[in-house]
Write an enzyme that holds these catalytic residues in place. Sequence first.
Site, PDB file in Angstrom:
ATOM      1  CG  HIS A 188      -1.709  -1.060   0.842  1.00  0.00           C
ATOM      2  ND1 HIS A 188      -3.128  -0.951   0.217  1.00  0.00           N
ATOM      3  CD2 HIS A 188      -2.377  -2.160   1.696  1.00  0.00           C
ATOM      4  CE1 HIS A 188      -3.785  -1.930   0.171  1.00  0.00           C
ATOM      5  NE2 HIS A 188      -3.517  -2.793   0.994  1.00  0.00           N
TER       6      HIS A 188
ATOM      7  NE  ARG B 177      -6.748   1.372  -4.869  1.00  0.00           N
ATOM      8  CZ  ARG B 177      -5.724   1.950  -5.679  1.00  0.00           C
ATOM      9  NH1 ARG B 177      -5.707   3.379  -5.514  1.00  0.00           N
ATOM     10  NH2 ARG B 177      -5.158   1.310  -6.341  1.00  0.00           N
TER      11      ARG B 177
ATOM     12  NE  ARG C   8     -11.651  -1.705  -3.831  1.00  0.00           N
ATOM     13  CZ  ARG C   8     -10.187  -1.956  -3.959  1.00  0.00           C
ATOM     14  NH1 ARG C   8      -9.632  -2.859  -4.676  1.00  0.00           N
ATOM     15  NH2 ARG C   8      -9.630  -1.201  -2.953  1.00  0.00           N
TER      16      ARG C   8
ATOM     17  CD  GLU D 118      -9.853  -8.403  -5.196  1.00  0.00           C
ATOM     18  OE1 GLU D 118      -8.873  -7.612  -4.395  1.00  0.00           O
ATOM     19  OE2 GLU D 118     -11.085  -8.497  -4.706  1.00  0.00           O
TER      20      GLU D 118
ATOM     21  CG  ASN E 101      -2.168  -4.636  -7.043  1.00  0.00           C
ATOM     22  OD1 ASN E 101      -1.224  -4.700  -8.258  1.00  0.00           O
ATOM     23  ND2 ASN E 101      -2.394  -3.426  -6.652  1.00  0.00           N
ATOM     24  CG  ASP E 102      -5.527  -8.554  -2.957  1.00  0.00           C
ATOM     25  OD1 ASP E 102      -4.255  -8.384  -2.560  1.00  0.00           O
ATOM     26  OD2 ASP E 102      -6.331  -7.988  -2.513  1.00  0.00           O
TER      27      ASP E 102
ATOM     28  NE  ARG F  32      -0.570  -5.935  -2.112  1.00  0.00           N
ATOM     29  CZ  ARG F  32      -1.836  -5.344  -2.424  1.00  0.00           C
ATOM     30  NH1 ARG F  32      -2.738  -6.308  -3.168  1.00  0.00           N
ATOM     31  NH2 ARG F  32      -2.543  -4.335  -1.953  1.00  0.00           N
TER      32      ARG F  32
ATOM     33  CB  CYS G 212      -8.393  -1.888 -11.945  1.00  0.00           C
ATOM     34  SG  CYS G 212      -8.986  -3.084 -10.709  1.00  0.00           S
TER      35      CYS G 212
END
Length: 573
Positions: A177, A284, A320, A422, A445-446, A456, A493
Amino acid sequence: MGVAYCIDDVFVSPGREQLQPDQVQTELQRFSRACRLTTGDLQALQRKVSSQFGEEEAAIFRVHEAIVHDAAFSSKIRDCILRERLSADAALHRVLGEYTTLFSRTRDSYIKERVSDVRDVVLRLSAHLSEVLQPESPALPGPLVLVAKELLPSQVVVLGKREMIGIVTQSGGQTSHAAILARSRGIPAVSGVSGILNQVRTGDTVVVDGREGLVLVNPDPETESAYRKLQREFFLLKDELAANRDVQPVSADGQPVELFANVNNLADLKTAAAMGASGVGLYRTEYLFLTHRDVPDEQEQYQNYQKMIQRSPGGQITIRTLDLGGDKTVPYFGRRREANPFMGWRSIRLSFEHPEFFAAQIRAILRAAGETDDPSRVRIMFPMITTLEEIRRVRSMVRRIQRELAQQGIDSHRVPLGLMLEVPAAAISIDTLLSSVDFVSIGSNDLVQYLMAADRDNPKVSHLCQPLSPPVLRLLNSVIHTCNHYRKPVTLCGEMAGAPRAFVLLFAMGLRSFSMSPAFIPTIKELTSHLTRQRAAEVLQHALSLKTTRQVNRYMADQIAQIAPNLRLLDTA
């Protein structure tokens, strides 16, 4: 390049500059004021959480209020100010360290976890202290480089209050993050630098090279001169690319693409518009909750979504729903000890456990969308969907709320509903989910961390979370092909979307919609103008034949240098 500003894990300055004798009383008053304001915050939170969630969830804030008024806690801080003439910030840092050490010695897991409550209180106190600056606080010269143990999502609000040109953290990786938040602001960042706080002091000169993943402390004149030259070249290229903001993204052989922006707040929207984004591909919403003083109710959410929709480029936005859990937590959902929090009670699973709270967010989004000229340009996306049963449950809830709103004269039935892909299980069975959604957005990412079974944010295994690893590429190729076959809109995304090497491969797979940190849009728009479908297909065919991530990375670095030589400075592994 800038001056290091070192902070600990709760953003409290550990500075040890002594106050002047005539400043002590002012500092005590400053601390007392912070206590009063924090008490007010906590009491308001108790009322709000109690009404929205229940008495059990509100109990945590009564505990926090008790800590603020605890005689031992406050007297320790006052003693540091009175006897050692420390600032209130430094006193908080000292006392938090003492409690952390004390609690770590016990074998009682419940007591050990109570240090997190002390941290929460210290965070609230320090936030109020920052509103009243320390008298004659020495200012650091020049632009600042933030050096921290970690950067939590809830601390993004602090970043907004200070001018940071670089970020270095001890934990995390390329998709942590800290890295994502830095990229959203176009700030160079390096994560996972073990022991950096032991090697850097506030005031040191620091070079942050996000391309190579290097951090240099107090470089010699020759090295500093070389990096200043590189910095000038970098900014010159970025300025040249920014001129394409009004140019439509089209490949060299006339294939249009959509370049959307990932945003966290209204400030990011401004950047997205300035960079020429086609719209917002990922809003987000959790950052509205993470940075709120208490709990945003439905009306506050509605007003926020209304502003985001109105100011989004072209009025096009994908919102989201809450993606909390893992390392993104708020105290009113309670703290649950989980062995694997990233694979546990989080995201849509958490929303299902609080149906009224979840319904309030959906209602707020639908209200804001239903009052626009074209509700179909506002899309709702649900994170971490794993099974068909989950998406059906979500759709049933949304339809019920839409019927209720229709009775109030608000038509929101045209709002598209989609899933964020994800979880590998959903990716493997994507063909069975497509009939129940209007669109798909791949959260790479996930998806990568779950596919590779590697956290990660853990530097020990983050090297496994490589978007260009062969298993990842094969899975993405399959998902994109399936979505296109069934004519279901698909976007990616994750951070892959803004990476030149990954973009070429995704384009070749048939992906035409990308959402990325706003700062990367000019680069990807320029890269698109150099691409043809035939060249990209040839590159993909060879990349899919390679056996290792290192081979793919080396091959793609060479290809970027050939396809768009002017972008080599902006290409990273």
